[in-house]
Design an enzyme around this catalytic site. Structure first.
Site, PDB file in Angstrom:
ATOM      1  N   GLU A   1     -25.217 -36.707 -33.714  1.00  0.00           N
ATOM      2  CA  GLU A   1     -25.643 -35.801 -34.786  1.00  0.00           C
ATOM      3  C   GLU A   1     -25.446 -36.466 -36.152  1.00  0.00           C
ATOM      4  O   GLU A   1     -24.405 -37.062 -36.416  1.00  0.00           O
ATOM      5  CB  GLU A   1     -24.759 -34.538 -34.699  1.00  0.00           C
ATOM      6  CG  GLU A   1     -25.090 -33.445 -35.682  1.00  0.00           C
ATOM      7  CD  GLU A   1     -24.181 -32.223 -35.506  1.00  0.00           C
ATOM      8  OE1 GLU A   1     -23.163 -32.320 -34.784  1.00  0.00           O
ATOM      9  OE2 GLU A   1     -24.495 -31.170 -36.090  1.00  0.00           O
TER      10      GLU A   1
ATOM     11  N   LYS B   1     -31.099 -27.985 -36.408  1.00  0.00           N
ATOM     12  CA  LYS B   1     -30.079 -27.305 -35.609  1.00  0.00           C
ATOM     13  C   LYS B   1     -30.264 -25.791 -35.700  1.00  0.00           C
ATOM     14  O   LYS B   1     -30.508 -25.252 -36.787  1.00  0.00           O
ATOM     15  CB  LYS B   1     -28.714 -27.713 -36.181  1.00  0.00           C
ATOM     16  CG  LYS B   1     -27.514 -27.362 -35.366  1.00  0.00           C
ATOM     17  CD  LYS B   1     -26.271 -27.968 -36.047  1.00  0.00           C
ATOM     18  CE  LYS B   1     -25.015 -27.848 -35.243  1.00  0.00           C
ATOM     19  NZ  LYS B   1     -23.910 -28.600 -35.904  1.00  0.00           N
TER      20      LYS B   1
ATOM     21  N   CYS C   1     -25.777 -30.378 -31.015  1.00  0.00           N
ATOM     22  CA  CYS C   1     -24.351 -30.000 -31.034  1.00  0.00           C
ATOM     23  C   CYS C   1     -24.090 -28.532 -30.725  1.00  0.00           C
ATOM     24  O   CYS C   1     -24.146 -28.124 -29.573  1.00  0.00           O
ATOM     25  CB  CYS C   1     -23.724 -30.410 -32.362  1.00  0.00           C
ATOM     26  SG  CYS C   1     -21.920 -30.569 -32.252  1.00  0.00           S
TER      27      CYS C   1
ATOM     28  N   SER D   1     -18.790 -33.750 -32.412  1.00  0.00           N
ATOM     29  CA  SER D   1     -17.864 -32.738 -31.915  1.00  0.00           C
ATOM     30  C   SER D   1     -16.445 -33.284 -32.052  1.00  0.00           C
ATOM     31  O   SER D   1     -16.046 -34.171 -31.312  1.00  0.00           O
ATOM     32  CB  SER D   1     -18.209 -32.453 -30.449  1.00  0.00           C
ATOM     33  OG  SER D   1     -17.314 -31.550 -29.884  1.00  0.00           O
TER      34      SER D   1
ATOM     35  N   LYS E   1      -9.836 -31.250 -25.281  1.00  0.00           N
ATOM     36  CA  LYS E   1     -11.174 -30.687 -25.451  1.00  0.00           C
ATOM     37  C   LYS E   1     -12.110 -31.118 -24.334  1.00  0.00           C
ATOM     38  O   LYS E   1     -13.061 -30.399 -24.003  1.00  0.00           O
ATOM     39  CB  LYS E   1     -11.750 -31.120 -26.795  1.00  0.00           C
ATOM     40  CG  LYS E   1     -12.980 -30.323 -27.220  1.00  0.00           C
ATOM     41  CD  LYS E   1     -13.319 -30.596 -28.671  1.00  0.00           C
ATOM     42  CE  LYS E   1     -14.374 -29.639 -29.193  1.00  0.00           C
ATOM     43  NZ  LYS E   1     -14.637 -29.863 -30.613  1.00  0.00           N
TER      44      LYS E   1
ATOM     45  N   PHE F   1      10.555 -47.021 -44.301  1.00  0.00           N
ATOM     46  CA  PHE F   1      11.164 -47.142 -42.969  1.00  0.00           C
ATOM     47  C   PHE F   1      12.566 -46.555 -43.101  1.00  0.00           C
ATOM     48  O   PHE F   1      13.462 -47.208 -43.642  1.00  0.00           O
ATOM     49  CB  PHE F   1      11.255 -48.614 -42.538  1.00  0.00           C
ATOM     50  CG  PHE F   1       9.976 -49.183 -41.961  1.00  0.00           C
ATOM     51  CD1 PHE F   1       8.737 -48.634 -42.254  1.00  0.00           C
ATOM     52  CD2 PHE F   1      10.018 -50.312 -41.125  1.00  0.00           C
ATOM     53  CE1 PHE F   1       7.565 -49.183 -41.732  1.00  0.00           C
ATOM     54  CE2 PHE F   1       8.855 -50.858 -40.595  1.00  0.00           C
ATOM     55  CZ  PHE F   1       7.623 -50.295 -40.893  1.00  0.00           C
TER      56      PHE F   1
ATOM     57  N   GLY G   1      14.477 -45.457 -40.577  1.00  0.00           N
ATOM     58  CA  GLY G   1      15.299 -45.546 -39.382  1.00  0.00           C
ATOM     59  C   GLY G   1      15.112 -44.339 -38.480  1.00  0.00           C
ATOM     60  O   GLY G   1      15.562 -44.337 -37.347  1.00  0.00           O
TER      61      GLY G   1
ATOM     62  N   ILE H   1      12.799 -41.122 -36.539  1.00  0.00           N
ATOM     63  CA  ILE H   1      11.751 -41.132 -35.522  1.00  0.00           C
ATOM     64  C   ILE H   1      10.339 -41.045 -36.128  1.00  0.00           C
ATOM     65  O   ILE H   1       9.399 -41.680 -35.648  1.00  0.00           O
ATOM     66  CB  ILE H   1      11.986 -39.998 -34.493  1.00  0.00           C
ATOM     67  CG1 ILE H   1      10.977 -40.066 -33.351  1.00  0.00           C
ATOM     68  CG2 ILE H   1      11.958 -38.626 -35.138  1.00  0.00           C
ATOM     69  CD1 ILE H   1      11.105 -41.292 -32.496  1.00  0.00           C
TER      70      ILE H   1
ATOM     71  N   SER I   1       9.074 -42.053 -39.135  1.00  0.00           N
ATOM     72  CA  SER I   1       8.543 -43.297 -39.704  1.00  0.00           C
ATOM     73  C   SER I   1       8.383 -44.361 -38.629  1.00  0.00           C
ATOM     74  O   SER I   1       7.473 -45.198 -38.703  1.00  0.00           O
ATOM     75  CB  SER I   1       9.417 -43.800 -40.858  1.00  0.00           C
ATOM     76  OG  SER I   1      10.742 -44.014 -40.450  1.00  0.00           O
TER      77      SER I   1
ATOM     78  N   ASN J   1      16.311 -33.600 -54.150  1.00  0.00           N
ATOM     79  CA  ASN J   1      14.896 -33.895 -54.327  1.00  0.00           C
ATOM     80  C   ASN J   1      14.646 -35.187 -55.114  1.00  0.00           C
ATOM     81  O   ASN J   1      13.694 -35.908 -54.834  1.00  0.00           O
ATOM     82  CB  ASN J   1      14.202 -32.723 -55.031  1.00  0.00           C
ATOM     83  CG  ASN J   1      13.886 -31.590 -54.075  1.00  0.00           C
ATOM     84  OD1 ASN J   1      13.844 -31.787 -52.860  1.00  0.00           O
ATOM     85  ND2 ASN J   1      13.646 -30.408 -54.621  1.00  0.00           N
TER      86      ASN J   1
ATOM     87  N   GLU K   1       7.759 -30.041 -39.945  1.00  0.00           N
ATOM     88  CA  GLU K   1       8.257 -30.046 -41.323  1.00  0.00           C
ATOM     89  C   GLU K   1       7.276 -29.356 -42.261  1.00  0.00           C
ATOM     90  O   GLU K   1       7.666 -28.586 -43.134  1.00  0.00           O
ATOM     91  CB  GLU K   1       8.446 -31.492 -41.809  1.00  0.00           C
ATOM     92  CG  GLU K   1       9.591 -32.226 -41.141  1.00  0.00           C
ATOM     93  CD  GLU K   1       9.693 -33.687 -41.598  1.00  0.00           C
ATOM     94  OE1 GLU K   1      10.622 -34.367 -41.155  1.00  0.00           O
ATOM     95  OE2 GLU K   1       8.832 -34.139 -42.391  1.00  0.00           O
TER      96      GLU K   1
END
Lengths: 573, 573
Positions: B44, B116, B152, B179, B185, B320, B322, B324, B326, B396, B425
């Protein structure tokens, strides 16, 4: 002649606050009853606020909205307003899906429910995403008067429910609306309502929502037009208002349910007897539309105030650079929240001129804002030295250091940070992401730079007319704009003259015109190339910018959704 | 039996790059011709890429797309491919508005164009905003075979064009698609295509786009199903592929144009004679769908790679830590771009543990990434001292200092910054705006935290199976997650256990379930209150997060659009 007193409750609901909105409806219906009104019409989806976006898919929310109708009907009766036929908007949900619905309440009951027929799916509207269309029309007879209803977009489309009501026969049409403000929209609205009243063969009562919701602002401008097209009443823009008008009506004794071009008309009689003649109110309110500048200024003030308050903030903080953008934002914020809720921070770097600080301090004095100076030199220095920054990296770190400083103060003191960029900067990407783009709201995000200057002059003139101190320092208006991120830097180093730039942007962004059109409009090919390239590359930056009040048709963010990954380049055919 | 050799060109176009996409179509049609194909089917809108969003409204873009068809037809003939009936997708525009269109090219000419019919307007789709629906069906006869086409969504809706083609009579249906990938899917897609082939009474050729476009990724999975529902060929997922299949067809000699349920069928004969019998290809490719983990991993790799490359970048930089998140982003980036294009920066503060630095350095060694250490202590100190920051403001500023540091390095060296946050998160707003949310792309934005761990283990296992070094340090997988913004801080101080949290989020976010449903599912009311409150308050943060590859139905940003100003609170009924 048959009489009826109608009240239009031009109110400012909060999206999601069904309890608060219900309480507001009770209070305003009570006021309408006190004013002797027989009918009161609230805006579209007044029980939920508009637009609810994907909240429409939340079954509990739709259920709460539906339940609130019955509760509202009871509370109205308890408050002694049961005899006032009350039209409210709400979110409904049936087996087909969510519905943008309106209901009529009377004597403690829901006496009519109707779904919106035409679902707008252009500009800021995505209603095909959310709602299924209705095909029914509910006509109720009150004091012998047959009253039909339509919802918002139903009057913007030719044919459809209004013309069906005209054929079926009604004496009055009420239309709850949530029609967002756009510059000079009132010039379209009145002629449209006049045309639809003629189609319906009956007066049309148009109640619009007022107030801000994220990047949308609703101007109210509720109005009543006779079947002959005469403007009978008009509410002021941008304020809550109860518009009460007495009407001389026909009482056609229209009859018959039935199908008309796929629409089903249902009739219900609440009371067949005409009212005894009573002395009508004299001199209905017919407010004049605001001037263009006053209208835009009001939109920006209301959009900012409602964003701040409805999100639970009471004060704002942002950089006072001495330039025109932050000065206009400060004047808007002072008008919206009071100067005492505005916190200005001057954040000079080694490249800042002395007039920047002077103009910033002058601004704060003029509007009664809090003001402090926090040099960013020490922060910038650590980055520049540790990372050996030069060029663009060094320019950006100055803007970013300021953004972080404002966020830190926001975290400490709970003020909402405002981003002060204008539409021209956003269009061409003349902005530092995580720098001047930091903030929860961007009051002049949809105002071109040349327009910012116009508004500044207008606001100062208004103050002078009223014998008040003009809020914006003259020097901020007249000096050449500069980001002051490098020695002697001015905007004109990087951008075409703003008057020229805004003209091109108006054609390219608002008008969606192509290269050949821009050449035909007399712009130089090199300037077109330069501007178009900047605009096409800035989509990511624009998406990261905070929301801000929309005042044009193609406000960035809400109305204009370009791919970020986009290799298309406008060019000579 | 009548024969025909069909090629499915599962290609990866770039949105807006009409010239590049045209060149790709010529090249792949040439390859199809070399493979002896008589028909080739592209996805498409293969000339423009999909989705074009508001580019659909740009008249010059639509014109360029239309013009590209004629040019393509000529170039195909010049390249010796004129005898291959070539189906491509493009953006059309007529008096009614923009159209999502497909065309058949043959012997240097456009021989059929079709719009379409069904326009999806849910989830990621806004096609009612962009396109007007078609009502015509074009059937062309090639070598005696009547070939119809649908686009589609036309196959996702019951009734409509497929059933009309079935009634009118065709021997083959081709369907260009774009799609987007969603987890599992392919389990819906094959049964759907089987059902439609039965409705059409003819084999169905389903070509899907492959590759990333902003937050969407297309998995390909192109397939051919016989009228009897037999899977005849299937392309591998997530790679460009030319799938060639020989088909034994009927040659019904169907005739008659005409109207069927509002649809008009038009027929055109290109060549009436059947092909002389030829020896068919043996062993057509029938790729197995990937395992769930491999599929998701591939989606994330392709989504990241295409975002980086199609936006003109070749390398990425990010923190990085350390941890999970990243580490998984680094493994994805190395798979997408090669380890040599990955730049890791360890940015320890006074609260960073020593294992953080060790694990980060270990990660870099494992994947062959560049690695440097840039302590943020000196920058943080200036802010904290100058502004007397404490508490949240102090937490922050550490995250924000890191964000600014990465942006400065990006400005210096031209790497794209990645944000490494996960869906959990984002859902609860456990993220610092302008801090860890900084970046141009967020590879695992749509991956829940527990799923991040699963993917890490799966990727390491795959490496081990192949005798390669597992990319992710075991310690990053096993240690308790911590933001390390305060002494001894771990995520569990602020959030429920991730397994529990993700279960609630799956119900509340993906399932849009309400309070009572969550209670019925066995969650504790206090936990529900806490999670729901966090989710409902985090919309602004989510909107400011960079785009990232969508793998679930309710990816934040594209699929879920809540108001920022939103007073609705999910609660006990």
């Amino acid at each position: 002649m048959p009489q009826l007193r109608i009240a239009l409750a031009q109110v400012n609901p909060t999206v999601g606050d069904i309890d608060g909105n219900t309480a507001r409806t009770v209070e305003w219906t009570r006021r309408a009853a006190e004013a002797g009104a027989h009918v009161v019409v609230f805006p579209e989806m007044s029980q939920t606020g508009y637009p609810v976006e994907d909240l429409a898919f939340r079954a509990t929310f739709a259920q709460a909205s539906r339940n609130s109708l019955d509760e509202l009907a009871r509370r109205l009766a308890d408050a002694g307003c049961g005899e006032v036929l009350t039209y409210v908007g709400y979110l409904d949900h049936d087996e087909a899906g969510p519905r943008d619905a309106a209901a009529a309440l009377f004597r403690g009951e829901v006496v009519a429910k109707q779904y919106k027929h035409h679902l707008p799916n252009y500009g800021v509207f995505d209603e095909h995403r959310y709602f299924k269309p209705g095909t029914e029309l509910q006509v109720v007879r009150l004091h012998g008067i047959d009253i039909g209803m339509v919802i918002c977009e139903d009057i913007w489309q030719d044919g459809g429910p209004i013309s069906a009501l005209g054929k079926a026969g009604v004496d009055l049409v009420v239309a709850p609306n949530a029609s967002p403000y756009e510059r000079s929209k009132d010039e379209q609205r009145l002629p449209l309502v006049v045309r639809r009243a003629a189609e319906a063969g009956a007066p049309l009562v148009y109640t619009n929502q007022v107030g801000g919701q994220d990047d949308l602002v609703f101007d109210g401008d509720s109005l009543v037009v006779g079947a002959d097209g005469k403007l009978l009443a008009r509410a002021p823009q941008f304020v809550e208002h109860l518009l009460v008008v007495d009407m001389d009506l026909t009482s056609g004794g229209h009859a018959g349910d039935g199908a008309l071009a796929g629409l089903h008309v249902h009739r219900r009689v609440l009371s067949a007897e005409l009212l005894p003649a009573y002395p009508p109110l004299t001199d209905p309110v017919i407010s004049e539309p605001l001037s263009d500048e006053a209208e835009v200024w009001s939109a920006l003030v209301v959009g900012l105030r409602d964003y701040v308050h409805k999100n639970g903030f009471s004060s704002v903080i942002f950089g006072f650079s001495g330039g025109i953008d932050s000065a206009v934002c400060a004047a808007l914020a002072a008008d919206a929240l009071g100067g005492d809720n505005v916190y200005g921070v001057s954040m000079p770097s080694r490249y800042s001129s002395s007039h920047s600080k002077d103009d910033a301090a002058d601004l704060a004095r003029r509007i009664g804002a809090h003001y402090r100076e926090e040099p960013v030199e020490d922060m910038v220095k650590v980055y520049v030295e540790q990372l050996a920054l030069t060029g663009l990296a060094e320019e950006n770190i100055q803007a970013r250091t300021r953004g972080m400083l404002l966020m830190a103060l926001s975290n400490l003191d709970g003020h909402l940070v405002l981003a002060t960029g204008n539409k021209t900067e956003l269009a061409v990407g003349y902005s530092t992401i995580y720098g001047d783009a930091v903030g929860g709201f961007a009051p002049i995000k949809d105002v071109f730079k040349t327009h910012v200057w116009q508004l500044a002059r207008w606001r100062n003139d208004e103050a002078a007319k009223r014998g008040e101190t003009p809020p914006i320092p003259e020097n901020s208006i007249t000096k050449p704009p500069s980001a002051e991120l490098a020695p002697g830097q001015v905007d004109a180093d990087s951008l075409p003259d703003y008057a020229l730039l805004d003209d091109i942007l108006d054609d390219y962004v608002e008008g969606d015109r192509g290269y050949a059109d821009l050449v035909a409009a007399g712009f130089e090919p090199e300037t077109i190339d330069r501007v178009v390239r900047m605009v096409d590359r800035a989509e990511y930056k624009r998406r990261q910018y905070p929301p801000g009040t929309k005042i044009t048709f193609k406000a960035f963010g809400r109305d204009r959704r370009l791919p970020i990954t986009n290799a298309w380049r406008e060019r000579k055919a």
